[in-house]
Design a protein around this motif. Structure first.
Motif, PDB file in Angstrom:
ATOM      1  N   UNK A 176       0.876  -1.162   0.000  1.00 44.07           N
ATOM      2  CA  UNK A 176       0.000   0.000   0.000  1.00 44.07           C
ATOM      3  C   UNK A 176       0.919   1.218   0.000  1.00 44.07           C
ATOM      4  N   UNK A 177       1.342   1.639  -1.190  1.00 42.00           N
ATOM      5  CA  UNK A 177       2.410   2.628  -1.281  1.00 42.00           C
ATOM      6  C   UNK A 177       3.733   1.950  -0.963  1.00 42.00           C
ATOM      7  N   UNK A 178       4.447   2.462   0.043  1.00 45.33           N
ATOM      8  CA  UNK A 178       5.722   1.877   0.446  1.00 45.33           C
ATOM      9  C   UNK A 178       5.558   0.755   1.457  1.00 45.33           C
ATOM     10  N   UNK A 179       4.351   0.586   2.007  1.00 45.44           N
ATOM     11  CA  UNK A 179       4.166  -0.300   3.161  1.00 45.44           C
ATOM     12  C   UNK A 179       3.282  -1.487   2.806  1.00 45.44           C
ATOM     13  N   UNK A 180       3.432  -2.557   3.581  1.00 44.93           N
ATOM     14  CA  UNK A 180       2.629  -3.753   3.345  1.00 44.93           C
ATOM     15  C   UNK A 180       1.173  -3.478   3.705  1.00 44.93           C
ATOM     16  N   UNK A 181       0.287  -3.864   2.832  1.00 40.82           N
ATOM     17  CA  UNK A 181      -1.151  -3.720   3.082  1.00 40.82           C
ATOM     18  C   UNK A 181      -1.564  -4.695   4.179  1.00 40.82           C
ATOM     19  N   UNK A 182      -2.067  -4.179   5.289  1.00 39.92           N
ATOM     20  CA  UNK A 182      -2.425  -5.008   6.440  1.00 39.92           C
ATOM     21  C   UNK A 182      -3.773  -5.689   6.277  1.00 39.92           C
ATOM     22  N   UNK A 183      -4.535  -5.314   5.250  1.00 36.91           N
ATOM     23  CA  UNK A 183      -5.900  -5.798   5.114  1.00 36.91           C
ATOM     24  C   UNK A 183      -6.041  -6.982   4.159  1.00 36.91           C
ATOM     25  N   UNK A 184      -5.240  -7.008   3.106  1.00 36.82           N
ATOM     26  CA  UNK A 184      -5.455  -8.033   2.078  1.00 36.82           C
ATOM     27  C   UNK A 184      -4.134  -8.611   1.586  1.00 36.82           C
ATOM     28  N   UNK A 185      -4.220  -9.852   1.118  1.00 38.02           N
ATOM     29  CA  UNK A 185      -3.166 -10.459   0.324  1.00 38.02           C
ATOM     30  C   UNK A 185      -3.739 -10.706  -1.070  1.00 38.02           C
ATOM     31  N   UNK A 186      -2.884 -11.109  -1.987  1.00 36.59           N
ATOM     32  CA  UNK A 186      -3.322 -11.283  -3.365  1.00 36.59           C
ATOM     33  C   UNK A 186      -2.844 -12.631  -3.880  1.00 36.59           C
TER      34      UNK A 186
END
Length: 290
Positions: A176-186
Motif C-alpha cells: 500500500x504505497x511503500x508499506x505492506x497492506x495489512x488488510x489483504x493479500x493477493x
C-alpha cells in the motif's frame, strides 16, 4: 574498489562499497548472469539489506522511548564501504561494523560480515551478524541480487520463469504505497511456477511469507538458462524488477517493510530478528549455474 575471484569456471566481481556482488560470469559460455546496473532503471546490482528491509513508516522507528530516523529504504549498510576482513584464492569476506555515524540512527553495536565463496559453478554468500552490545539487538537482514534476463534474438522476457522446489499457495503480500497492506493479500500464481511478464511487478514486489520452498530455479527453456538459488532459514522470499528492465531480483529476507498499520516500535516490528548479547546470526545463500 572492485575485487575478483576466478576458479576457471566462474569469475565473480565484487565491490567493497556495500560488499556488492556485481558480476557472475560463466567462463565456459562467456555469459554474464548479473544485471549490469543501468541507472535508467536501477543503479544497484545486489545490495545487502541491513539493519532493516524495505521502508520504515514515516522514516522513523521507536526504541526505548526514543525516536530514530532512517530515510533510505533497506537500511544503510549497502551505502557504506566494507573492509576486507579476509581473502583467499576462492573467497573474500567483507566486514562492516557500527560506528559513531550508525549509532546516531541505530543504537546497537554490531559486526556485519558477508563472505563470498566460490566452489565449482556455485557461489555461496555467507551472512553473519554479531551483537557486540550489552542489550538485545533488533535487526533485519536481506539479499537483493538481480539476475540478467538477456533479450537475445528469439528470446522474450516472458520466456523466463521462476520454479519453486515445492508447491506454494500463490498468496503474496502486496504494498500500500511503500508499506505492506495489512488488510489483504493477493493470489499471484498457482502451484510451483511464476512466469515472468512485463506487468507482473507493476504493483512493486511479490512477497511470499513463510514459503514452503528453500530452493528455486530461474529458467529459460529456449536458451538453456538455469540458475539454482538456495536460501534456507529466511522468513520471506520476494521477487521484483522495474518494469521494462531486463532483470529479475530474487530476494530472501529475514524481515519485511513496515505494515501500513504498524506502531513504529522496533520491538513490535513484523518479521524483526533479535540477537542476545554475544550471539551470532548466520544465513547462507547459494547461487549455482547449471
Amino acid at each position: 574498489m572492485e575485487l575478483k575471484i576466478n576458479n576457471g569456471l566462474l569469475e565473480v566481481r565484487l565491490e567493497s562499497f556495500g560488499a556488492e556482488l556485481v558480476g557472475l560470469r560463466d567462463l565456459e559460455n562467456d555469459r554474464e548472469y548479473m544485471w549490469q546496473k543501468d541507472p535508467k532503471f536501477w543503479a544497484k546490482c545486489s545490495p545487502i539489506l541491513f539493519p532493516f528491509v524495505g521502508a520504515l513508516k514515516d522514516n522513523r522507528y521507536l526504541y526505548e522511548g526514543k525516536e530514530y530516523n532512517i530515510t533510505t529504504r533497506h537500511g544503510f549498510a549497502r551505502d557504506n564501504e566494507f573492509k576486507i576482513n579476509s581473502q583467499t584464492e576462492n573467497s573474500i569476506e567483507f566486514l562492516f561494523e557500527s560506528n559513531e555515524g550508525t549509532k546516531k540512527v541505530y543504537p546497537f553495536d554490531f559486526k556485519l560480515y558477508l563472505k563470498y565463496i566460490l566452489e565449482g559453478k556455485k557461489l555461496r554468500l555467507e551472512y553473519r551478524v554479531e551483537n557486540l552490545g550489552d542489550k538485545k539487538m533488533y535487526f533485519s537482514l536481506g539479499a537483493h541480487p538481480a539476475f540478467a534476463t538477456p533479450l537475445t534474438s528469439g528470446i522474450e522476457y516472458s520466456d523466463y520463469y521462476i520454479e519453486f522446489e515445492k508447491e506454494e499457495s500463490g498468496e503474496v503480500n502486496i504494498l500500500n504505497g511503500l508499506y505492506v497492506n495489512s488488510q489483504v493479500k493477493e493470489k499471484a500464481f498457482d502451484g510451483k511456477k511464476i512466469v515472468l511478464n512485463r506487468d507482473i511487478f507493476s504493483k512493486d514486489a511479490l512477497i511470499i511469507e513463510n514459503p514452503n520452498s528453500s530452493e528455486i530455479m530461474l529458467k529459460n527453456d529456449k536458451n538453456n538458462y538455469k540458475v539454482k538459488f538456495t536460501y534456507e532459514g529466511f522468513k520471506y522470499i520476494a521477487f521484483w524488477n522495474v518494469p521494462g528492465a531486463e532483470y529479475v531480483c530474487l530476494e530472501p529476507w529475514c524481515g519485511i517493510t513496515d505494515y501500513d498499520n504498524c506502531t513504529g516500535n522496533i520491538e513490535d516490528k513484523k518479521g524483526i530478528e533479535t540477537l542476545e548479547v554475544g550471539e551470532k546470526f548466520i544465513r547462507n545463500i547459494d547461487i549455482e549455474i547449471l
